[in-house]
Each structure stands twice: as structure tokens, then as C-alpha cells.
Scaffold this motif. Structure first.
Motif, PDB file in Angstrom:
ATOM      1  N   ARG A 146      41.622  43.397  37.882  1.00 17.74           N
ATOM      2  CA  ARG A 146      41.962  42.446  38.940  1.00 17.74           C
ATOM      3  C   ARG A 146      41.106  41.190  38.836  1.00 17.74           C
ATOM      4  N   GLY A 147      39.869  41.345  38.337  1.00 16.65           N
ATOM      5  CA  GLY A 147      39.044  40.173  38.077  1.00 16.65           C
ATOM      6  C   GLY A 147      39.690  39.271  37.038  1.00 16.65           C
ATOM      7  N   PHE A 148      40.220  39.874  35.963  1.00 16.48           N
ATOM      8  CA  PHE A 148      40.949  39.099  34.953  1.00 16.48           C
ATOM      9  C   PHE A 148      42.159  38.399  35.574  1.00 16.48           C
ATOM     10  N   VAL A 149      42.869  39.109  36.460  1.00 16.94           N
ATOM     11  CA  VAL A 149      44.042  38.528  37.114  1.00 16.94           C
ATOM     12  C   VAL A 149      43.646  37.300  37.921  1.00 16.94           C
ATOM     13  N   GLN A 150      42.537  37.406  38.667  1.00 18.29           N
ATOM     14  CA  GLN A 150      42.095  36.270  39.474  1.00 18.29           C
ATOM     15  C   GLN A 150      41.790  35.059  38.594  1.00 18.29           C
ATOM     16  N   ILE A 151      41.154  35.311  37.457  1.00 17.42           N
ATOM     17  CA  ILE A 151      40.857  34.220  36.531  1.00 17.42           C
ATOM     18  C   ILE A 151      42.146  33.608  35.999  1.00 17.42           C
ATOM     19  N   HIS A 152      43.102  34.463  35.659  1.00 16.68           N
ATOM     20  CA  HIS A 152      44.372  33.987  35.104  1.00 16.68           C
ATOM     21  C   HIS A 152      45.161  33.190  36.138  1.00 16.68           C
ATOM     22  N   ILE A 153      45.142  33.644  37.394  1.00 18.65           N
ATOM     23  CA  ILE A 153      45.890  32.937  38.437  1.00 18.65           C
ATOM     24  C   ILE A 153      45.317  31.541  38.660  1.00 18.65           C
ATOM     25  N   ARG A 154      44.020  31.372  38.454  1.00 21.43           N
ATOM     26  CA  ARG A 154      43.432  30.040  38.572  1.00 21.43           C
ATOM     27  C   ARG A 154      44.103  29.065  37.608  1.00 21.43           C
ATOM     28  N   ARG A 155      44.479  29.564  36.445  1.00 18.95           N
ATOM     29  CA  ARG A 155      45.180  28.721  35.476  1.00 18.95           C
ATOM     30  C   ARG A 155      46.647  28.560  35.868  1.00 18.95           C
ATOM     31  N   MET A 156      47.256  29.632  36.375  1.00 16.14           N
ATOM     32  CA  MET A 156      48.675  29.598  36.697  1.00 16.14           C
ATOM     33  C   MET A 156      48.992  28.594  37.797  1.00 16.14           C
TER      34      MET A 156
END
Length: 311
Positions: A171-181
Motif C-alpha cells: 500500500r505504501g508503493f500504491v500511495q507513491i504511485h498515486i502521487r504520479r497518477m
């Protein structure tokens, strides 16, 4: 789907946020209750697929459905779906092996892992306050999981801890990815396509042991999807009436709901060690929230110094 504040109504925002947290916790309880009858992949499918109609109806009512169908970078959604669905699946497997309050408490470490990953992957600077928050949070996680690490891999509790910690890191990776999305994708598209991709990915697990649930189990699983969709709408709506920094601490109300549901539904009771570790993780998160709030105030004070005409 998150729009700028339409009005400042903090009590309504808190009510919406706390209700959403209660529903998300109840959803976890439903998944735990059905874990003896259906595998995690099947539960992920029900949770994701039956949330889609709720989300579509809400987007249609708000006139935002087209934003949920338009994407600038489809592969962003594929990667978000892969990692997010993996996190959901590991959490669901962990719920079958660990008490609900323990899974909830370990999940609080997501912001801590997000900070670490942001430093490692994005090169973000972590200063003393955030370093302290990470240290406190990781200490709390270690306190919570240490009693479970004394067994072997055949110990269900130990496997459960590894799964839930893995889900928290994912979920930490997801949060980082959503910052880009969010730089190119509308929030509606992110929410809609995650439910869609999670449903599709969950279907791929069907050959590995899906079962035909009885009527009661099927009703619970369908209910989990609907509850998840409604909770997503409520938490999204809450940010229209109050800033995220003000609402963030209310996430920890989930521990109260988890303790009540765990005790009433599953006869589970949190240990003192788990509560001590959870307290430290929450303290680390609160420190991050406080720091972000302070930075927000500093940015706000700097804005009046900028000529709005750009001269």
C-alpha cells in the motif's frame, strides 16, 4: 472524484469520515467471517466487482462518469491495479489468520512505509521530524509482530503477520504511485479503473480453488462489495467539507470499531503488546500529520507574497 472544498462544514466531514471508517472496518469483519468458506482471490473479486455499480451510479449522479472512463495513461492503472490488488489479497489472507484488531493496527504503518519509499524511490528529503516519526512507527511495528515471529512458517499467525506487513508495504508503493497518477489522471478514473482491474485480476485466481458459496456467504460477499463502494463515496465526500489534514486523525477510530467487532463477532481481544505497538505507530503517524500541517501553514503564509497577476 475529490473536488476542492465546497464549504467548510467540519462536523459533517467528521461524520462522513467516521462512518466510512466504520464501514471499512465492518467490511474487514465480513471478509474475515467468510474466509473459512472462500479463498482470498474470490473475496477480492466480490469486494471489487460489486463496488463498481455503486461507484458508477454515484459518478453518474455527480455528472463525472465520463472522467471515470477517460484515461491518459492506461498502464498507470494496470500497475496500480497489480500492486493494489496484491495488497488487498494479502490483507484478506491475513484476516483469516490474525485477529481483526491486530490486522488493523499493523495497517496503520502504511504512512510510515510510504515515507521510507518516497525517500528511496523519489529522492524526497526526510528531515529530523520525519526520521523520528519513521523510527517511532517502525519500533511500534516490531513490538506488534515480535511475539508472532517466534514460530515457524507452518505457524498460521506468523504467516499472517508476514502477509499483512507485506500488504502494508504494498500500500505504501500504491500511495507513491498515486502521487504520479493524479498529475494526469482524474480521481474518478483512478477509483473506477482500480475496481475494474482488481475484479479482472481476481478472476485469474479462479482456477486455484474458488468455491461455490452458500446463500449466506454469497450475500455477505456481495454486501462487502456494496459496503466498500459506499464507504469509498463517504470518505471521498468528507474531503469536500474539511481538509485532509484535519480528518486524518479520525482514521484511528478504526481501532475502536475493530476491537468491538473483533470481540462481538469473533471473541477476539487485543493484547497489551499489540496495543502498545499500535500506540507507537499512531504516534509516529500523528507526528507526520503535525509536520505536514505545519508545512501547509507555512505555504499558506507564503502565498500572499505572490502577485496574483504574475507581474
Amino acid at each position: 472524484m475529490v473536488k476542492p472544498l465546497t464549504s467548510h462544514r467540519p462536523m459533517l466531514a467528521i461524520l462522513l469520515k467516521v462512518t466510512a471508517i466504520a464501514l471499512f472496518t465492518a467490511l474487514s469483519g465480513i471478509i474475515k467471517a467468510t474466509s473459512e468458506h472462500v479463498p482470498a482471490g474470490e473475496a477480492v473479486f466480490f469486494r471489487s466487482f460489486f463496488a463498481i455499480p455503486v461507484i458508477v451510479v454515484w459518478l453518474s449522479m455527480r455528472g463525472e462518469l465520463r472522467h471515470g472512463l477517460i484515461t491518459q495513461k492506461p498502464m498507470f492503472h494496470v500497475w496500480r491495479g497489480l500492486v493494489g490488488t496484491s495488497a488487498m489479497g494479502m490483507t484478506f489472507m491475513g484476516l483469516a489468520l490474525l485477529p481483526l484488531p491486530e490486522v488493523t493496527a499493523i495497517g496503520y504503518a502504511t504512512p510510515i512505509f510510504t515515507l521510507i519509499l518516497a525517500a528511496l524511490l523519489l529522492g524526497e528529503t526526510i528531515r529530523l521530524v520525519r526520521i523520528s516519526a519513521v523510527a517511532i512507527g517502525l519500533l511500534g511495528v516490531m513490538i506488534m509482530i515480535w511475539p508472532r515471529l517466534g514460530g515457524d512458517m507452518s505457524d498460521g499467525a506468523m504467516l499472517g503477520v508476514l502477509l499483512v506487513v507485506g500488504a502494508t508495504v504494498a500500500r505504501g508503493f500504491v500511495q507513491i504511485h498515486i502521487r504520479r497518477m493524479v498529475q494526469s489522471e482524474h480521481t474518478a478514473a483512478i477509483v473506477f479503473y482500480f475496481s475494474l482491474t482488481a475484479s479482472a485480476l481476481a478472476l485469474l485466481t479462479a482456477p486455484f480453488g474458488w468455491t461455490m458459496p452458500d446463500a449466506q456467504t454469497a450475500a455477505l460477499l456481495v454486501g462487502a462489495g456494496i459496503v466498500g463502494g459506499v464507504a469509498q463515496i463517504l470518505v471521498t465526500s468528507s474531503y469536500r467539507f474539511a481538509p485532509a489534514s484535519m480528518l486524518a486523525p479520525y482514521d484511528y477510530a478504526s481501532m475502536i470499531f475493530a476491537i468491538v467487532i473483533g470481540y462481538v463477532w469473533f471473541e477476539e481481544w487485543p493484547t497489551l503488546v499489540m496495543l502498545a505497538g499500535a500506540t507507537l505507530v499512531i504516534a509516529g503517524n500523528v507526528l507526520v500529520i503535525w509536520r505536514e500541517h505545519r508545512l501547509g501553514l507555512q505555504r499558506g503564509k507564503a502565498k500572499p507574497m505572490i502577485d496574483p497577476k504574475g507581474g
